[in-house]
Design an enzyme around this catalytic site. Structure first.
Site, PDB file in Angstrom:
ATOM      1  N   LYS A 115       1.069  -1.088  -0.061  1.00  0.00           N
ATOM      2  CA  LYS A 115       0.056  -0.107  -0.018  1.00  0.00           C
ATOM      3  C   LYS A 115       0.708   1.206  -0.215  1.00  0.00           C
ATOM      4  CE  LYS A 115      -3.406   2.672   0.757  1.00  0.00           C
ATOM      5  NZ  LYS A 115      -4.542   3.198  -0.437  1.00  0.00           N
ATOM      6  N   CYS A 156      -2.435  10.034  -6.390  1.00  0.00           N
ATOM      7  CA  CYS A 156      -3.550   9.965  -5.588  1.00  0.00           C
ATOM      8  C   CYS A 156      -4.484  10.865  -5.526  1.00  0.00           C
ATOM      9  CB  CYS A 156      -2.848   9.672  -3.959  1.00  0.00           C
ATOM     10  SG  CYS A 156      -4.086   9.524  -2.943  1.00  0.00           S
TER      11      CYS A 156
HETATM   12  C1  DHB Z   1      -5.545   6.233  -2.597  1.00  0.00           C
HETATM   13  C2  DHB Z   1      -6.178   6.101  -3.642  1.00  0.00           C
HETATM   14  C3  DHB Z   1      -5.566   6.194  -4.640  1.00  0.00           C
HETATM   15  O1  DHB Z   1      -5.881   6.042  -6.015  1.00  0.00           O
HETATM   16  C4  DHB Z   1      -3.964   6.392  -4.807  1.00  0.00           C
HETATM   17  O2  DHB Z   1      -3.400   6.317  -5.832  1.00  0.00           O
HETATM   18  C5  DHB Z   1      -3.343   6.241  -3.341  1.00  0.00           C
HETATM   19  C6  DHB Z   1      -4.106   6.408  -2.246  1.00  0.00           C
HETATM   20  C7  DHB Z   1      -6.319   6.368  -1.113  1.00  0.00           C
HETATM   21  O3  DHB Z   1      -7.330   7.043  -1.170  1.00  0.00           O
HETATM   22  O4  DHB Z   1      -5.933   5.592  -0.215  1.00  0.00           O
END
Ligand code: DHB
Length: 307
Positions: free
Chosen positions: A43, A126
């Site tokens: 993540k 993001c």
């Molecule tokens: C999140 C969503 C995304 O599309 C990304 O690239 C990184 C983080 C999120 O909301 O956690």
């Protein structure tokens, strides 16, 4: 031969997990390590641990999902600390990095350059942090970030890009990226700031940002395919293009292969199905390639026919 490729690294298969679902905790990452996923992708991390946005922040939809998670993660030091244990599973570990500033990204990229990580994927896309525009939509900021981040070490780095929707934007971003020693680009992140409404309750589907969130799954497959194709046509061969967006069958993976993807990532389908998606899609892709007489990934890669 169903092996995928990311820069100098050959993968045991064509499929691995996308950063996002089920890859935040050590338990989840070890489970990925023991699955058929060709790599372990983490993540996106930030400097400090984050709880993420208020719930509900993920909603499954008939053809995918909308989400605004807000980067919930353990903080980069937790991933640095667990890396030796993740490496024990014996497959490449890809660290996704999503700093809230260039200074944060510099700190984290430097730290992981000195770690046992195999690849770094820096997230320029993001859409879900209020007040933080997607870096990949700003050419000047992208250039500034790459000027710094490409000098921090020798490990292969890639960029997670947002989807683009104009040929002039593909041209401009590809022209910029080829000036840097990056190993890969990953196309695409979720389609940012979409709105899904429940007409019965007259409410938005998710709470953060008044309902605006990233659209995922089947809805975005044509967008992912277009971005993979457009960047494959524009970037030098030394930069691999990794596909992501709406892959849930071997046929979907094959379409990304025709568009030019060296490997693909699974997000929404992995969230919904769990680790069995990697074996299943790999098997389906293998059967499809065999039926079509392709002996390897390399033979079919980029072979899309136009009319
Ligand atoms: C999140 C969503 C995304 O599309 C990304 O690239 C990184 C983080 C999120 O909301 O956690």
């Amino acid at each position: 031969d169903l092996r995928g490729q990311i820069g100098p690294i050959t993968l045991s298969s064509y499929l691995f997990n996308a950063s996002g679902p089920r890859c935040t905790t050590e338990q989840e990452l070890i489970k990925l390590g023991r699955s058929r996923s060709a790599a372990v992708m983490t993540k996106s991390c930030t400097l400090a641990p984050r709880a993420g946005n208020a719930e509900p922040r993920y909603r499954a939809l008939p053809l995918g999902a909308i989400q605004s998670m807000g980067l919930p993660n353990l903080g980069y030091q937790a991933y640095l600390e667990m890396l030796p244990r993740l490496k024990q599973v014996g497959k490449p570990v890809v660290i996704s990095i999503s700093g809230l500033s260039l200074a944060d990204n510099t700190t984290m990229v430097s730290a992981f350059m000195a770690s046992s990580a195999d690849l770094l994927e820096i997230n320029f896309s993001c859409p879900n942090i209020e007040g933080k525009p997607q870096l990949g939509y700003d050419l000047t900021q992208t250039r500034q970030a790459l000027d710094t981040l490409c000098t921090l070490g020798d490990k292969p780095i890639g960029l997670k890009l947002p989807p683009y929707f104009d040929m002039a934007h593909f041209d401009a971003m590809a022209d910029l990226l080829q000036q840097y020693p990056i190993a890969f680009v990953t196309c695409v992140n979720s389609v940012g700031n979409t709105l899904v409404i429940d007409p019965e309750t007259e409410t938005a589907m998710i709470r953060p940002k008044g309902g605006f969130g990233g659209l995922c799954g089947d809805y975005i497959k044509p967008i992912g395919l277009a971005n993979v194709r457009a960047f494959r046509q524009r970037l030098p061969q030394r930069i691999d293009v990794i596909g992501v967006g709406g892959i849930k069958t071997g046929t979907d993976a094959f379409e990304y292969l025709l568009a030019g993807a060296s490997a693909v990532q699974i997000a929404t389908c992995y969230e919904e199905e769990g680790t069995s998606c990697f074996d299943r899609i790999e098997r389906e892709l293998g059967q499809l390639l065999q039926r079509k007489g392709y002996a390897s990934i390399a033979q079919a890669k980029g072979q899309l026919k136009t009319l």
